[in-house]
Design a protein around this motif. Sequence first.
Motif, short mmCIF file in Angstrom:
data_model
loop_
_atom_site.label_atom_id
_atom_site.label_comp_id
_atom_site.label_asym_id
_atom_site.label_seq_id
_atom_site.Cartn_x
_atom_site.Cartn_y
_atom_site.Cartn_z
N ILE A 139 -11.75 -39.87 12.96
CA ILE A 139 -11.93 -38.42 13.06
C ILE A 139 -11.11 -37.71 11.98
O ILE A 139 -10.79 -36.53 12.11
CB ILE A 139 -11.53 -37.90 14.46
CG1 ILE A 139 -10.08 -38.28 14.78
CG2 ILE A 139 -12.48 -38.42 15.52
CD1 ILE A 139 -9.57 -37.65 16.07
N GLU A 208 -10.69 -31.51 19.94
CA GLU A 208 -11.60 -32.28 20.78
C GLU A 208 -11.82 -31.60 22.14
O GLU A 208 -12.96 -31.50 22.61
CB GLU A 208 -11.07 -33.70 20.98
CG GLU A 208 -11.01 -34.54 19.71
CD GLU A 208 -9.77 -34.26 18.89
OE1 GLU A 208 -8.94 -33.44 19.34
OE2 GLU A 208 -9.63 -34.84 17.80
N MET A 276 -15.08 -38.55 22.62
CA MET A 276 -13.91 -38.45 21.75
C MET A 276 -12.65 -38.13 22.55
O MET A 276 -11.54 -38.54 22.17
CB MET A 276 -14.13 -37.37 20.69
CG MET A 276 -15.16 -37.74 19.63
SD MET A 276 -15.58 -36.34 18.55
CE MET A 276 -13.99 -35.99 17.81
#
Length: 279
Positions: A139, A208, A276
């Motif tokens: 990420i 996230e 995630m």
Amino acid sequence: VNLRAVTSWVGIARLFAVVLSCIAFSLVASTGDFRGPYGTWCMFTWCFCFAVTLLVLVLELLELYPKLPLSWDDFTSAFSMLAALMVFTTSVIFPSIFISSPCSSSKCARQAVATTVSCLCFLAYALEVGLTRAKPGDISSFLSTVPGLLKVFEAYVACLIFSLLDTYTSEAGLQWCVAVYSICFVITLLIIIFTIGRCLTYMPCPLEKMLVGYNTLALVMYITATVLWPLYSFRGRNRPNTCGRNCWWDKHLGVTFLTIFNLIAYLVDLVYSTRMVFI
């Protein structure tokens, strides 16, 4: 000089995109037939993608991009996704508007070749998207992940929806749908801009978790729009017999399908964003 900018697979894909987009707008320009909003859009797409991709290649070749105050990987990932979507749309619009059957003149032949080249250009950008997409678990560059690429898709589809909106002021349900499209577009665009501008560190909560909350809200809002837009648009209103190219009925039908596309995109986005955070 960084020769890998043009010798790597990503660099080669960009070189193909530059050449193909240049060929496409040159062929169409030689016909002189690209007037009107659709022709202008097609020419803008090819020229815009050509110019920005060439700029990306030059900046990477001369290794100047680290001096820019932005996240380069996020910018290039977002642009390649946007370019792929724009060129794909153009490759569909241009032949449907400007090429008529039978195609026997030299002008039509050039338009057909331009369409073919545009399709190849789309494949070049799609290849770049595939090559630069982040691996699962990585990420470091958000816009190269699936949720990041979906953000670009969602914003672009919203722009297409806006281009089809015309008569919606008479119904409260349609006004709500336009509010849904606008709110989600603005927030999605801000996420993209903040990511490219390296402003996410100023967020009061982790990206996230914020994405999970926003995607949930956007999904619920788009569910209501998916139900309300066709309900208020077509209730008691059949397609007119004299429905031409700019017919309101066809535009509202297009908005209906685009709303469904974005609903699916936000659903997939929510699934990936949830993974995630919790996996």
